[in-house]
Write a protein that holds these residues in place. Structure first.
Motif, PDB file in Angstrom:
ATOM      1  N   SER A 200      -4.936  11.704 -65.943  1.00  0.00           N
ATOM      2  CA  SER A 200      -5.849  11.861 -67.079  1.00  0.00           C
ATOM      3  C   SER A 200      -5.164  11.291 -68.315  1.00  0.00           C
ATOM      4  O   SER A 200      -3.930  11.250 -68.379  1.00  0.00           O
ATOM      5  CB  SER A 200      -6.153  13.343 -67.296  1.00  0.00           C
TER       6      SER A 200
ATOM      7  N   GLY B  83      -3.164  14.901 -73.327  1.00  0.00           N
ATOM      8  CA  GLY B  83      -3.827  15.845 -74.230  1.00  0.00           C
ATOM      9  C   GLY B  83      -4.340  17.013 -73.417  1.00  0.00           C
ATOM     10  O   GLY B  83      -5.108  16.815 -72.464  1.00  0.00           O
TER      11      GLY B  83
ATOM     12  N   ALA C 117      -6.553  19.382 -73.850  1.00  0.00           N
ATOM     13  CA  ALA C 117      -8.001  19.545 -73.732  1.00  0.00           C
ATOM     14  C   ALA C 117      -8.584  18.525 -72.764  1.00  0.00           C
ATOM     15  O   ALA C 117      -9.397  18.863 -71.888  1.00  0.00           O
ATOM     16  CB  ALA C 117      -8.666  19.424 -75.103  1.00  0.00           C
ATOM     17  N   LEU C 118      -8.181  17.270 -72.903  1.00  0.00           N
ATOM     18  CA  LEU C 118      -8.681  16.218 -72.021  1.00  0.00           C
ATOM     19  C   LEU C 118      -8.270  16.475 -70.580  1.00  0.00           C
ATOM     20  O   LEU C 118      -9.087  16.309 -69.651  1.00  0.00           O
ATOM     21  CB  LEU C 118      -8.153  14.860 -72.481  1.00  0.00           C
ATOM     22  N   GLN C 119      -7.032  16.879 -70.378  1.00  0.00           N
ATOM     23  CA  GLN C 119      -6.543  17.123 -69.022  1.00  0.00           C
ATOM     24  C   GLN C 119      -7.237  18.324 -68.379  1.00  0.00           C
ATOM     25  O   GLN C 119      -7.617  18.286 -67.201  1.00  0.00           O
ATOM     26  CB  GLN C 119      -5.029  17.329 -69.044  1.00  0.00           C
TER      27      GLN C 119
ATOM     28  N   ASN D 203     -10.202  19.541 -69.119  1.00  0.00           N
ATOM     29  CA  ASN D 203     -11.593  19.168 -68.834  1.00  0.00           C
ATOM     30  C   ASN D 203     -11.680  18.290 -67.590  1.00  0.00           C
ATOM     31  O   ASN D 203     -12.613  18.426 -66.792  1.00  0.00           O
ATOM     32  CB  ASN D 203     -12.204  18.446 -70.032  1.00  0.00           C
TER      33      ASN D 203
ATOM     34  N   TYR E  97     -13.662  22.379 -73.045  1.00  0.00           N
ATOM     35  CA  TYR E  97     -12.781  22.417 -74.208  1.00  0.00           C
ATOM     36  C   TYR E  97     -13.196  21.342 -75.209  1.00  0.00           C
ATOM     37  O   TYR E  97     -13.471  20.206 -74.818  1.00  0.00           O
ATOM     38  CB  TYR E  97     -11.329  22.153 -73.797  1.00  0.00           C
ATOM     39  N   PRO E  98     -13.231  21.666 -76.496  1.00  0.00           N
ATOM     40  CA  PRO E  98     -13.439  20.613 -77.489  1.00  0.00           C
ATOM     41  C   PRO E  98     -12.336  19.568 -77.370  1.00  0.00           C
ATOM     42  O   PRO E  98     -11.164  19.914 -77.185  1.00  0.00           O
ATOM     43  CB  PRO E  98     -13.350  21.360 -78.830  1.00  0.00           C
ATOM     44  N   ALA E  99     -12.693  18.310 -77.449  1.00  0.00           N
ATOM     45  CA  ALA E  99     -11.734  17.218 -77.261  1.00  0.00           C
ATOM     46  C   ALA E  99     -10.921  17.003 -78.537  1.00  0.00           C
ATOM     47  O   ALA E  99     -11.033  15.980 -79.219  1.00  0.00           O
ATOM     48  CB  ALA E  99     -12.456  15.950 -76.848  1.00  0.00           C
TER      49      ALA E  99
ATOM     50  N   PRO F 146      -6.849  17.519 -80.379  1.00  0.00           N
ATOM     51  CA  PRO F 146      -5.457  17.477 -79.918  1.00  0.00           C
ATOM     52  C   PRO F 146      -4.686  18.784 -80.069  1.00  0.00           C
ATOM     53  O   PRO F 146      -3.571  18.894 -79.568  1.00  0.00           O
ATOM     54  CB  PRO F 146      -4.842  16.372 -80.788  1.00  0.00           C
TER      55      PRO F 146
ATOM     56  N   GLU G 142      -7.388  23.743 -79.234  1.00  0.00           N
ATOM     57  CA  GLU G 142      -8.522  23.736 -78.311  1.00  0.00           C
ATOM     58  C   GLU G 142      -8.744  25.109 -77.695  1.00  0.00           C
ATOM     59  O   GLU G 142      -9.891  25.498 -77.418  1.00  0.00           O
ATOM     60  CB  GLU G 142      -8.322  22.680 -77.226  1.00  0.00           C
TER      61      GLU G 142
END
Length: 228
Positions: A64, A67, A69-71, A73, A159-161, A163, A166
């Protein structure tokens, strides 16, 4: 042919260069895997042995963009469990935890109380205040292993994207729906950042970040303060 059983719980672990602690953390999750729990590791571009360790000890390992949140999600998108539990690589769930114990009341969401793995300096006070604050406000940190019913998580948009913060943002969304289940048996979380940067300095930084978030300072700016 019998269809494989849908896991009750998917544990999602975002990692970035966590080889020093990852194997021990994943090994501790094997009893839950034996109960039917799914373990997903989401790598944000590690340059150490994190991916190889994850492939040996987890059910799913995927890449991913970096981050948390990104990971998280990304892990949630492939998870099969009725519930999702987001676990930091340096945090361990209670050794005697069972899926039945955790999910028998079918909570919408929840988190664990926290125990830091060091008693040095002011850390016992830090631990107590973190547990008190999260219980009173229904806002947990990511170290407290937030868990949520998958359909609720999807309905909230994940999660809000952002940094940083989150975990705070997600908890504030979820507490509008229901009070969390706060699991009294604590997770064991690493004290490494507190000790590395100094307890008093880290306390002040954490309060500054929370104040900045309350005052709507951009998460990008808060991220640079936290990791700068």
């Amino acid at each position: 042919m019998t269809e494989p059983a849908v896991p009750a719980l998917s544990i999602i672990i975002p990692v970035l260069n966590e080889s020093e602690c990852l194997q021990a953390s994943l090994r501790a999750l094997q009893p839950l895997r034996q109960q039917g729990c799914e373990v997903i590791v989401v790598d944000g571009g590690s340059r150490d042995d994190s991916v190889a360790i994850a492939q040996a000890w987890a059910d799913v390992t995927l890449p991913s963009p970096a981050g948390r949140a990104l990971q998280m999600n990304a892990g949630a998108k492939v998870a099969q469990g009725d519930y999702l539990l987001f676990l930091h690589a340096d945090t361990q769930l209670p050794a005697a935890l069972s899926l039945t114990q955790l999910l028998h009341s079918q909570p919408s969401w929840g988190f664990f109380k926290l125990r830091l793995n060091s008693r040095k300096s002011l850390l016992p006070m830090v631990q107590a205040l973190m547990n008190l604050r999260s219980s009173l406000t229904a806002v947990a940190t990511g170290d407290q292993a937030i868990f949520v019913r998958r359909q609720v998580f999807i309905a909230q948009g994940g999660y809000p994207a952002i940094p940083l913060m989150e975990d705070v943002a997600l908890c504030k969304q979820l507490r509008r729906l229901a009070r969390p289940l706060v699991v009294a048996d604590p997770v064991l979380s690493s004290s490494r950042r507190w000790l590395q940067h100094g307890v008093l300095k880290t306390i002040m930084l954490m309060w500054l970040l929370r104040l900045g978030y309350f005052l709507k300072v951009s998460p990008q700016r808060l991220h640079s303060l936290y990791y700068g």
